[in-house]
Design an enzyme around this catalytic site. Sequence first.
Site, PDB file in Angstrom:
ATOM      1  N   SER A 284       1.103  -1.594  -0.242  1.00 54.02           N
ATOM      2  CA  SER A 284       0.260  -0.152  -0.353  1.00 54.02           C
ATOM      3  C   SER A 284       0.917   1.276   0.089  1.00 54.02           C
ATOM      4  CB  SER A 284      -1.058   0.177   1.271  1.00 54.02           C
ATOM      5  OG  SER A 284      -1.301   1.495   1.990  1.00 54.02           O
ATOM      6  N   LYS A 290       0.954  -3.812   4.594  1.00 53.55           N
ATOM      7  CA  LYS A 290       0.132  -4.184   3.653  1.00 53.55           C
ATOM      8  C   LYS A 290       1.264  -5.183   2.433  1.00 53.55           C
ATOM      9  CE  LYS A 290      -3.802  -3.806   3.646  1.00 53.55           C
ATOM     10  NZ  LYS A 290      -4.892  -3.500   2.982  1.00 53.55           N
ATOM     11  N   GLU A 297      -7.061 -10.262  -6.943  1.00 46.14           N
ATOM     12  CA  GLU A 297      -8.515  -9.907  -7.027  1.00 46.14           C
ATOM     13  C   GLU A 297      -8.687  -9.598  -8.181  1.00 46.14           C
ATOM     14  OE1 GLU A 297      -8.377  -7.228  -3.040  1.00 46.14           O
ATOM     15  OE2 GLU A 297      -6.633  -6.671  -4.117  1.00 46.14           O
TER      16      GLU A 297
END
Length: 467
Positions: A284, A290, A297
């Site tokens: 991130s 993260k 995804e």
Amino acid sequence: MSKKSQAASKAWGGVFEEAADPRMEKFTESISFDSRLYLQDIRGSQAHAAMLEKVGILTAEEKKAICEGLESILKDIEAGNFEYSIKLEDIHMHVEKALIDRIGDTGRKLHTGRSRNDQVSTDFRLWVRDAIDILDGLLRNLQKAFIDRCDADFDCIMPAFTHTQRAQPVLAPHYWLCYVEKYARDRERLADCRKRVNTLSLGAAALAGTSIPIDRFETARLLDFERVAANSLDVSSDRDFALEFTFCLALIAEHLSTWAEEWILWSTCEFNFIKLPQKFCTGSSIMPQKVNPDLLELIRGKTARVIGDLQALMVLVKGLILAYNRDLQEDKEPVFDAFDTVSASLDLAADMVRDAQLNRYAINERLEKGYLDATTFMEFLIKRGIPQRTAHGMVGRLVRSAMNRGIALAELPLSEFQAECADLDDSVYEILGTRKAIEAFQSYGSTAAVQVRAQIDSWKKRMEESR
Ligand code: ARG
């Protein structure tokens, strides 16, 4: 150049007195995407020329000049030495024009006994046929990635879910082979689709056939088509093969999305079942801690566009009058897009499957949570003669009692079991617990170790045989 001579420069220019509007040329071109069919177009034309020679329409020298000319065009295209222009609309016009430029008037004979309508259909079928073969290899590779994990993960017991709630225990390879089965159906579906793709369109000409004495069976033989389309009118409107192929792709994408979703969930801190390879994750820009499962995804997300591609094709052909309509030029981009998306997903998925690691400790630690043994315990009572509905109620009450105290079924005192069913004795503890539940399974296709072992062996054998 006068408007009239500009118009005459088109392959179909004879009847025209006015040149094309450049905006119309830009709007209607397909070369920007159908250039992808260059190989199929050239192979199709070479076969057509060979057939024309065989039936005496072309001389041996003419056929040779055409085939060699086409081969030199192929070389130039592959070397990047070929110029495309929207003035020539599509790949078929480009190749034909280049041929005429290179070999002169003989090149003007190639389009005898065919039309672009049957030509575009033939090229597209050849392309889809190749695409199916590529996909079969990619699906097999992904199946193999799952199968190759089975031995190492064999003793790992995992919860399986209904409604995303813990339901019953399964062996990890039961999960892996579940996906292998789905991709096996995908391969079967593609193989079945391939039969209908593998039909020769060429020679149907515009829509009615041709008065030139062509031999379509010879063309089919040269291009390795299994059959010859039997109704010329059907050929130029038929895009069933493209729709069917894209449906196969959409279903593969659906299968990939289910797996991706599952592993996204499994990789969360809350589940912590699996560690994804970092090379397939991103971080991130604001939260330093993260590690995000972006690849999974996007595999899940791109399913939307593949379904969209199928939708576009379904709507495209709806209500189209026979036979060819220019609408049909819109058939290629969705198919290319669906293929590109799914083939890239399959390729990446296989590596992800190979490299991800199960967090056995975390899985194991919570294995006795969620009453994964409740159903096999109920079946234990059924085997002792208690009717299923009665046994279901008994176990339900015992689970409730254990839940209220935050303990497992195996931690309940014998007196509680006996309160439900007087003739239960200590042996009840021999079938309680997740590990015991796994051992209790017997049915064909279940997660019983012998069943799973047999399936792994059978899949390994099938992989070997289909090499
Ligand atoms: N570019 C056209 C396509 O891709 C080729 C077929 C043209 N046929 C015609 N009758 N205008 O569909």
